[in-house]
Each structure stands twice: as C-alpha cells, then as structure tokens.
Write an enzyme that holds these catalytic residues in place. Structure first.
Site, PDB file in Angstrom:
ATOM      1  N   GLU A 185       4.708  -2.866   1.913  1.00 14.12           N
ATOM      2  CA  GLU A 185       3.513  -3.719   1.867  1.00 14.12           C
ATOM      3  C   GLU A 185       2.458  -3.304   2.897  1.00 14.12           C
ATOM      4  O   GLU A 185       1.931  -4.136   3.621  1.00 14.12           O
ATOM      5  CB  GLU A 185       3.900  -5.192   2.075  1.00 14.12           C
ATOM      6  CG  GLU A 185       4.791  -5.740   0.978  1.00 14.12           C
ATOM      7  CD  GLU A 185       4.879  -7.253   0.983  1.00 14.12           C
ATOM      8  OE1 GLU A 185       4.667  -7.861   2.047  1.00 14.12           O
ATOM      9  OE2 GLU A 185       5.170  -7.830  -0.090  1.00 14.12           O
ATOM     10  N   GLU A 253       9.901  -7.099  -5.689  1.00 17.24           N
ATOM     11  CA  GLU A 253      10.379  -8.356  -5.098  1.00 17.24           C
ATOM     12  C   GLU A 253       9.973  -9.530  -5.979  1.00 17.24           C
ATOM     13  O   GLU A 253       8.818  -9.955  -5.963  1.00 17.24           O
ATOM     14  CB  GLU A 253       9.813  -8.567  -3.681  1.00 17.24           C
ATOM     15  CG  GLU A 253      10.367  -7.599  -2.657  1.00 17.24           C
ATOM     16  CD  GLU A 253       9.832  -7.829  -1.253  1.00 17.24           C
ATOM     17  OE1 GLU A 253       9.436  -8.969  -0.919  1.00 17.24           O
ATOM     18  OE2 GLU A 253       9.792  -6.847  -0.482  1.00 17.24           O
TER      19      GLU A 253
END
Ligand code: GAL
Length: 738
Positions: A185, A253
């Site tokens: 991320e 995710e």
C-alpha cells in the site's frame, strides 16, 4: 485433410506442453487479462491470510487443512522482517518464525502460497514489520529513494527469496509459491513526491530481477510498473481495474472483519456482506481474492503494532483466534467457494455480458462459445427483495444479494441465504486451578542512584530502549525549601504536570504512586496533571513511560518521537512554576524484573518472592506475581481470564502470552445489518466491556504439571481471580434454530 493433420499436431503439441508443464518441468506462473495462469491453465483462485507467527507450529497444519476444507486454494502470509532479523545480520527462523516449515506445511496440505515479502507489511504488527535497529542506520529514510533504506530492504528481500529458492518453494521449481508481493500500500501517486515514485520503480525492478519465475504484485499501488500487477485491498473491490488491460483483476485483502484497539469496540463484518462483496467482484471479472484474515490469530509477546492494538488478532475471521470454525462465516463462505468453482470454466473463458433486470438488479452472464454458461443475478437494493426474470425463469433475490447460477439455470447459492446457524462460543472453567501466588514488588527506591544514563533534559524513549522493553524510567530530584508556604498550610497547592508523546505514564513522587495517564490513538501527545505530595528537602520524581506497541502505519513513522517530551512543571510553588524539563534526568531502560528475567522457568532469580494469601493481597502498583498450575485436561483451546487485572504482560513457562489491559470499550455500538449501504456495513460490538478479557494460551506451551505463570501488573490488579478457561464451541444448524 491437410488442415486436419495440422490441427491434430497443434492439439498434440498443446497437450504435450501441458503435460510436461505439470509433471516434469514446472512452467513459470504467468498471467493474462483474465487470470493467474498456472501450468498453462487460467485459474480462479481463492486465498486466505494466515500469518505464521500469530499461531504456533503445532496449530499450522490444522489451520491450513481447515482452510482447504473451506474451499481455499492459496494461503497468503506476510513475511515479518523484525522477528527474523532482530539485530543486523542475526537471523531467527525458529519456532513460530519458521517460515520454511510453514510453507512446506501448506505444500503438504496441497495448497498454494502467496508470499507477501513487503518488507513493510503494516498488518497491525510492531513497527509495521521493520526492525527497530533499521531506524538507527545512519541517514536512513524509510520507503523512499534513500540509499541506506534500499540497501537494507534489498538485502532482506534477497535473503528471503534465496531461502525459498534453496528449498525449491517457488512454483517454477515445483513448490507452492505462485505469487509474491513487494512493498505494501505505498500509494506512490498520492502526494508522495518524485522520490517515492522512483523508490517504487526501484522496488518493482529489484523484485522482478530476483527471477522467481512467479508474478509479483503491489497492492494499492496504481502505478505498479510492468510486469508487476497492481491489486486492490478493501471491503469491496468490484469497482477496481488493473492499470493495464492485460493484467488480471486481483483482490489481495478482502477484509473479513477488522482489528481491535484497547479501549475500542469489536468490529464484525456479517458474512452475507462479505459473500456479496466477493460475488460482486467475481461477476465483474475478478479472478483472485484473498480473505484478510482467514485466521487472524494472536499478537503474542510485544508483536502488536500500535499504539494500542490488542493481543487478540481474531479479526472476526472464518477461523477464530483459537483455531475453531466461526459459523456461519466459515460454512457460508465454503458454500460460496463451491458455487464459484462450479462456474470456473465459464469465468476464465468469457467476459461477462451485463443486462439490466430492474432498477437495482442486473445479470452478469459468462457464456463461452462451447455452451458453457454461468450467471450471477444481483440485487443491489439494500431494502427490498426483488423477483427478477432471467431466461424466462423467475428468481427471488433478497436485498443486497447475488445468486449464482453455474449453468445459467439453477440458483445454487445466494449470498444472503445462510444455511448454518451461529457458533455458540463459551468460555467455561477448566479443572486447573491457579493457587498460591507469590509476589515481588518492583523496587523503585534507588532508581536514580543506580542509573547508568544521565542527561540534561529529556531523551527520546525508543532511542533509549531500542524496543527491548515497553518501559523507560525518567527520574530526577527536586529540592523544596522548608520556607514554601504550602508546607505551612498556606493556600498554594502544588501540582505536577508531565507532557508526553509516549503512550502512557505512571507518576511516582518519593516512592508514592500519584497516578497514571494514557493518550488515545487519535492523540499525538497527552498531559498528566495531579496534586503533588512534595515535602521539604529532596523530592524524588520517577516517571515510568509506557509504550503499547510501535506504530505500524503512517508515512515516515520512523521520524515520530515517543516518550516524555516535556514540559515537566511543578505548579503552585511560592515563585509560581518550576520547570524541571531541562534539569538533570537519569534513566533506566525497562524494569528490574525484566532485567532479572523473572519470567523464565529456568532463571536463577535472586529475588525474594513473598508468599501472599488472598487476605494479605494488597493493591499496589508495579507488582510481579507468580504461581504454578497443572495443564487442564482435554484438548479444547485454552485462555486466561484476566478480568480481575489492570494492565501488564503475562508469561507462561517463559513464553509471552502478550500484553493485557482491561480498558473498557468506548464508542457507539450498532447492530449488524448486512444490507447496509455500499462500503459501510461493519458493525461494532462490546461497548462497556473490556476490549479483551481472554488471552489465548496455546496448549503446546504447557507441560502436564507445574507450569509457571508470571504476571507483571502495572496499576494493581488481583491475580487471585485469574483463571484458566476452555473455549468450547457448539454450532447450531438452521433446523435447530427453528
Ligand atoms: C491494510 C494493510 C494490512 C492491514 C489492514 C488492516 O491497509 O495492508 O496490512 O493493516 O489494512 O487490518
């Protein structure tokens, strides 16, 4: 005739390649616009995160087998740099950190692995997975175009990849690893500047150059350069499009719940909503999704990130912290997986055709030329059911739901129709009693005299402790003249105020406990303020600064300061305020009991433990407690009920169970209505209760008899009420419920 033999030859060649790929030569894993391609086959892959240090090696096979039985193809795990390289060049791959054993266990069970090396991992893990020593490498700056950082990151990444290659663990070598992740991320395109962007390109190239023979992904990194695949993380990812038309749509995710903070509520995500999110992703062409977490587990020791991440990392995952199936989550998702797999051929062969079935209703149809057809019928309306007509048949769709028709006719699964009841989890008393506590009071009388570190002014906590302990003592002396009017009953009332950027502080004056204060996770700093019990002459001020997990998220968290920053003021003296900030301070890293290794069953401790009875038990701060107990009978998972305690840490046979804290959950609780609006369907539970009352004790850490439990308690709880409980699960089937 000629044409016919050419096509026969082509077919023969194709099957030979396929056969060779799967049996003898392991072809590289590749991808195309539809899917990950393994041994020449596009695959719809169902994955779940299980982080190896968050359970014990004794639990791994059972967890992975349960994942397989739940319909998973892949186990996803981060690699946790700080547990593997506790000091530069010293590696640890033992016990819970035995990454190779974990991956080989996945292989043995027959699943694939997605290895998310990071090495920044976030993950509610201490310091986001970075070793604390990394912060002290000269001139370092994390996750940007910085020489020292890149060198260290490359070193660790290479080390892990080489380790995997040596063990032949990549699929290209016949092993189970089909994907790897670099970074986590980073979001380099979001106001991070050119240095971060060039670091991102460097990281991608560095990873690809390692030649693993399997694809690399970067999650939440829109600019991931070829051949790295950018992937999505979130509660929903159907809206996501990869940055190139020839990359598959992957969801790294899919959050099954959420983590909890001390003082926070428990977040749950209804399975109907997860199933809806997954089906919606698949119907829009997604071909890989990973549940984060499938088994969350436990933040043993001081591995929880911060501040204030609790020891349980249960996450409301399909397999609970203790390794038991959480129903209806587990079985409903298993049913979903079965339905998706029945559609696999159609999903990998065709792009969906979307038709409207009503204002909020749609059909997504995957139909390949050879008659294979799968359909997803969706009702996005969150309030009402809908009856739709598809291919001249009627289908009833509950609100916020998707039905799956693997042959475009039979509705085999609907995301909102759950066929199993909820697990009835109970914590029941075990037959093991913890009796005969002994105690030792942390000695704070001679802290200043014995200190080996002394400075003018205050030092930064992490720099002093290097995270060898949660605790740092700041001590100083202050002289109060007997002429002060408050000593003679005047109107002035002296008080002390302490400003801290740490997570909390316990304040003592002349050995007496004055009080404590903690910040919240939203605050950067806090102030402790209390009347000060000063006396004429020398007064000893001792401040115990407490850390509750190092940050795991936030750009450049390595630059954040922690510990007592000041000012530290005495107010209400005759001359007004006295500023102690710049005077001589002495320090002690950690507490005495830690240095004396009181937690170890083999430690030769020079401490005189005092035998306490329930009657003589007193509430005093900074106390060590120890006792022995026999292992409870049976095989059920075990936990310590620590409701009678305040805050501290607990060890069994020298193994740290983790931090505990009976802070009560604040905030608003709401009921779990799955059919909420897009992106806001979480629900909060546990208001007014401790965020965590039970602490997992792995069975494998116990001996049949004479297990040593040691507790370090900060505010002064009552160990006599600590009990060992068993976690018992009873799942109701839908018929029992009616
Ligand atoms: C994600 C992150 C994970 C984890 C998760 C929250 O953004 O990539 O590592 O922190 O949030 O549980």
């Amino acid at each position: 005739m000629e044409n016919n033999s050419v096509s026969k030859l082509i077919t023969l060649y194709f099957f030979t390649v396929l056969f060779l790929c799967s049996e003898f030569i392991h072809c590289n894993v590749t991808y195309d616009k539809k899917a990950i391609v393994i041994n020449g086959q596009r695959r719809i892959l169902i994955s779940g995160s299980i982080h190896y240090p968050r359970s014990t090696p004794e639990m791994w096979e059972d967890l992975i087998q349960k994942a397989k039985d739940g319909g998973l193809d892949v186990i996803d795990t981060y690699v946790f740099w700080n547990v593997h390289e506790p000091s530069p060049g010293n590696y640890n791959f033992e016990g819970r950190y035995d990454l190779v054993r974990f991956i080989k266990t996945v292989q043995k069970v027959g699943l694939y692995v997605h290895l998310r090396i990071g090495p920044f991992v976030c993950a509610e893990w201490n310091f986001g997975g970075f070793p604390v020593w990394l912060k002290y490498v000269p001139d370092i700056s994390f996750r940007t175009d910085n020489g020292p950082f890149k060198e260290a990151m490359q070193g660790f990444t290479q080390k892990i990849v080489q380790m995997m290659k040596n063990e032949k663990l990549f699929e290209s070598q016949g092993g189970p690893i089909i994907l790897s992740q670099i970074e986590n991320e980073l979001q380099s395109n979001k106001v991070r500047g050119t240095a971060v962007r060039s670091y991102m390109h460097w990281a991608a190239k560095m990873a690809v150059d390692l030649g693993t023979g399997v694809p690399w992904v970067m999650c939440k990194e829109d600019d991931a350069p070829d051949p790295v695949i950018n992937t999505c993380n979130g509660f929903y990812c159907d809206y996501f499009t990869p940055n190139k038309p020839y990359k598959p749509k992957l969801w790294t995710e899919a959050w099954t719940g959420w983590f909890t903070e001390f003082g926070g509520t428990i977040v749950q995500r209804p399975v109907e909503d997860i199933a809806f999110g997954v089906a919606r992703f698949i119907q829009k062409g997604g071909s890989y999704f990973n549940y984060y977490m499938y088994h969350g587990g436990t933040n043993f020791g001081r591995s929880a990130g911060g501040p204030f991440i609790i020891t349980s990392y249960d996450y409301d995952a399909p397999i609970d912290e203790y390794g038991l199936l959480r129903e209806p989550k587990y079985t409903h998702l298993k049913d979903l997986h079965k339905a998706i797999k029945q559609c696999e051929h159609a999903l990998i062969s065709a792009d969906p055709t979307v038709t409207s079935l009503g204002t909020h209703q749609e059909a997504h149809v995957f139909s390949s030329g050879n008659g294979t057809c799968a359909a997803f019928l969706a009702n996005y309306g969150s309030n009402s059911s809908a009856r739709v007509t598809f291919n001249n048949r009627h289908y009833d769709l509950p609100p916020w739901s998707i039905s799956i028709l693997p042959d475009c006719v039979r509705d085999v699964f609907n995301t909102a129709r759950v066929r199993v009841g909820s697990s009835q989890i109970q914590m029941v008393p075990s037959n093991s009693k913890i009796l005969s506590w002994e105690t030792y009071n942390e000695d704070i009388s001679s802290l200043e005299e014995n200190s080996r570190i002394t400075t003018s002014g205050l030092i930064e906590q992490l720099n002093a402790t290097r995270d060898t302990s949660d605790y740092l003592w700041y001590t100083t002396s202050v002289h109060i003249s007997s002429s002060e009017s408050f000593l003679r009953g005047g109107n002035n009332k002296p008080s002390i105020s302490v400003n801290s950027a740490g997570d909390g502080v316990h304040v003592f004056i002349n050995g007496q406990f004055l009080g404590s204060a903690f910040r919240t996770s939203k605050q950067k700093s806090f102030t402790f303020n209390a009347p000060a019990n000063l006396r004429a002459g020398t007064n000893k001020i001792a401040l115990l600064s407490v850390a509750v997990g190092l940050p795991n998220v936030g750009f450049h968290f390595e630059t954040w300061k922690t510990g007592i920053t000041g000012p530290i003021l005495l107010n209400g003296l005759d001359h007004g305020e006295k500023d102690l900030t710049g005077q001589k301070w002495s320090y002690q890293v950690g507490i005495k009991g830690e240095a004396m290794n009181l937690v170890s069953p083999n430690g030769v401790s020079s401490v005189d433990w005092t035998i306490e009875t329930l009657a003589t038990q007193s509430q005093q701060q900074l106390k060590w407690h120890k006792a022995y107990f026999n292992a409870p009978d049976g095989v059920e998972p075990l936990a310590l009920d620590l409701r009678s305690m305040g805050k501290g840490q607990v060890w069994i046979n020298g193994q740290s169970i983790g931090r505990y804290w009976m802070v009560y959950a604040k905030g608003a609780c709401n009921s779990c209505n799955y059919a909420g609006t897009y992106r806001s369907t979480k629900c909060q539970l546990g208001c007014g209760k401790p965020s965590q009352q039970w602490y997992h004790v792995p069975r494998s850490w116990l001996k049949p008899t004479k297990n040593l439990i040691v507790v370090f308690e900060e505010p002064g709880g009552n160990p006599w009420k600590i009990s060992l409980v068993k976690r018992i699960e009873h799942t109701q089937v839908a018929s029992e419920l009616n």
